[in-house]
Design an enzyme around this catalytic site. Structure first.
Site, PDB file in Angstrom:
ATOM      1  N   LYS A  28       1.318   4.242  -2.828  1.00 22.47           N
ATOM      2  CA  LYS A  28       1.057   5.658  -2.531  1.00 22.47           C
ATOM      3  C   LYS A  28       2.319   6.501  -2.758  1.00 22.47           C
ATOM      4  O   LYS A  28       2.252   7.608  -3.250  1.00 22.47           O
ATOM      5  CB  LYS A  28       0.567   5.829  -1.089  1.00 22.47           C
ATOM      6  N   TYR A  61       0.855  -1.197   0.000  1.00 24.17           N
ATOM      7  CA  TYR A  61       0.000   0.000   0.000  1.00 24.17           C
ATOM      8  C   TYR A  61       0.889   1.245   0.000  1.00 24.17           C
ATOM      9  O   TYR A  61       0.700   2.167  -0.786  1.00 24.17           O
ATOM     10  CB  TYR A  61      -0.917  -0.011   1.233  1.00 24.17           C
TER      11      TYR A  61
END
Ligand SMILES: NC(=O)c1ccc[n+]([C@@H]2O[C@H](COP(=O)([O-])OP(=O)(O)OC[C@H]3O[C@@H](n4cnc5c(N)ncnc54)[C@H](O)[C@@H]3O)[C@@H](O)[C@H]2O)c1
Length: 448
Positions: free
Chosen positions: A144, A140
């Site tokens: 990002k 994740y």
């Protein structure tokens, strides 16, 4: 000046609050999302349904826009873990698409929603935007961070005016139920114990979602161009303290501890002084007040067990919404299907006239239940969940009809052994297929 601002992910938790905040600030938000917004009627806020993974959808949505707040993403860390290719396509590739579409359309201003998870591998007690980052462990965070790097590249190479905002852990009305505060509150409302992964000493910086939305809108200001801002709060809280606040707000429940999660966010203190100094932003809402506001909002929502009594038409609408939500949930549909087939099996077994016939019906019922079980417990990629629901429903209906037909057609006798053998073989094939298919579907995605 009134601007037309495209909010990608505008139907989501934080994006929907950004839409509200833009309206309050006198701008004209436009939602871009893969689903209709549950929070804004398209009559009130222009809504473009499209896929972040298709640049042409973004091009279409960007016509006439002055700026973009890019929030659409795979934001659920658990889903990122379960579906890494899909998540990377969205969080890395999707951000690249937004920047490229902005460049082509001549939309100069992009605010990108990142996360304080980018600091999770930094061995420091306190971090700010100047803190050098280390390669992230979690996918994740990698996705990002890739988005942040693309923003920088597009600014350097094509002169795009980008701003990165790194959100602390958001909470508040419209939060996804799986997040820590909603799940604690939900459990407390049901009187169930609050479960903490690990010791509960890990610190978090929770930010009330309306404060975050305010920060995103402030980040559209000219002085924010080319900058990165932490949008977190000085008030850090351990998960243990959080559980205690929820318990104080909602009601007395036990607090229990389980094993820690892999790649869990380290708890450094996040400094947001730059956002305070340059944007005049502060997270004004204290955690206790924010949780109280969230609980109050939740109590007004349909489907909450502690909701105040509602009028009859409102109750009908509530039931319809709950039913719609349940029908879209593969696990919920799977459980209903399992109950339906199990009930039909029990009914035909009880109606059997001989032991041999009852044994045959047990075998046939089990042959339907096993693949249904595989369909229920193995998650399909998010974009195929409707197919999972449809397959589950079809199998359950066929199963119930088949059991009924066999029970009436076989009279007092049993089922032919060949038919039983065929049903068991078919059941084994379907069960294997329903275990393998989700993985195959995930791998078949473009760029997977
Ligand atoms: N929630 C958090 O804990 C958190 C923390 C820090 C940063 N962020 C970031 O904030 C942003 C918003 O998060 P959120 O919590 O509101 O998430 P959310 O899941 O509520 O909203 C994301 C929205 O993106 C949409 N979307 C997903 N895939 C899409 C696609 N292919 N095309 C178009 N739309 C698509 C979803 O439908 C959803 O409405 C994300 O970028 C997330 O990474 C979230």
């Amino acid at each position: 000046m009134r601007s037309v601002v495209l909010v990608t992910g505008g139907a989501g938790f934080i994006g929907s609050h950004v839409v509200d905040r833009l309206i309050a600030a006198g701008h004209e938000p436009r939602i871009f999302d893969q689903r209709p917004s549950p929070w804004h009627d398209p009559k009130d806020v222009q809504t473009i349904i499209g896929d972040l993974r298709r640049v042409e959808d973004l091009r279409r949505a960007l016509r006439g826009c002055d700026a973009i707040c890019h929030l659409a993403a795979a934001a659920d860390v658990g889903e990122v873990h379960a579906h890494p290719h899909w998540a990377t396509e969205l969080n890395g590739g999707g951000t690249l698409n937004v920047l490229e579409a902005a460049r082509e359309a001549g939309v100069q201003r992009v605010v990108y929603a990142s996360t304080v998870w980018v600091y999770s591998d930094v061995p420091a007690e306190e971090v700010d935007e100047a803190t050098p980052l280390l390669p992230p462990a979690h996918l994740y965070t990698a996705g990002k961070l890739a988005g942040e790097l693309y923003c920088r590249s597009y600014a350097e190479l094509y002169g795009l005016k980008t701003t990165v905002v790194r959100f602390g852990i958001p909470y508040g009305p419209r939060a996804r139920p799986a997040a820590v505060i909603p799940s604690f509150v939900d459990r407390a409302l049901r009187g169930e114990p609050l479960t903490i992964a690990g010791t509960g000493e890990q610190e978090r910086s929770f930010v009330y979602v309306e404060d975050l939305a305010d920060g995103v809108v402030r980040a559209l200001a000219p002085q924010a161009v080319g900058k990165t801002y932490n949008l977190a709060t000085r008030e850090t809280t351990t998960i243990r303290e959080l559980a205690e606040i929820v318990r104080d707000t909602v009601g007395a429940v036990d607090i229990v501890h389980t094993d820690g999660r892999a790649g869990d966010l380290r708890g450094a203190r996040i400094d947001s002084t730059r956002a305070e100094d340059e944007l005049g932003w502060r997270a004004h809402t204290h955690l206790r007040d924010g949780i109280a506001a969230y609980v109050a909002w939740l109590r007004e929502q349909p489907g909450t067990s502690v909701a105040a009594p509602t009028s009859a038409p409102a109750e009908h609408r509530r039931l319809a919404r709950v039913a719609r939500a349940g029908l879209g949930n593969p696990a919920g549909v799977g459980i209903v299907a399992l109950i339906a087939v199990a009930s039909a099996t029990i009914a035909v077994i009880l109606g059997a006239r001989q032991d041999a016939q009852a044994a045959d019906f047990t075998a046939l019922g089990s042959a339907i239940l096993v693949p249904l079980w595989a369909l229920t417990v193995v998650p399909w990629p998010p974009e195929h969940r409707r197919h999972q629901v449809a397959t589950t429903t079809l199998l359950a209906v066929l199963g119930v009809v088949l059991l009924g037909l066999l029970s009436s057609a076989s009279g007092g006798g049993g089922v032919h052994p060949m038919r039983i053998a065929l049903a068991v073989a078919l059941s084994a094939c379907l069960t294997s297929a329903f275990r393998i298919l989700p993985r195959r579907l995930a791998a078949l995605r473009p760029n997977a």
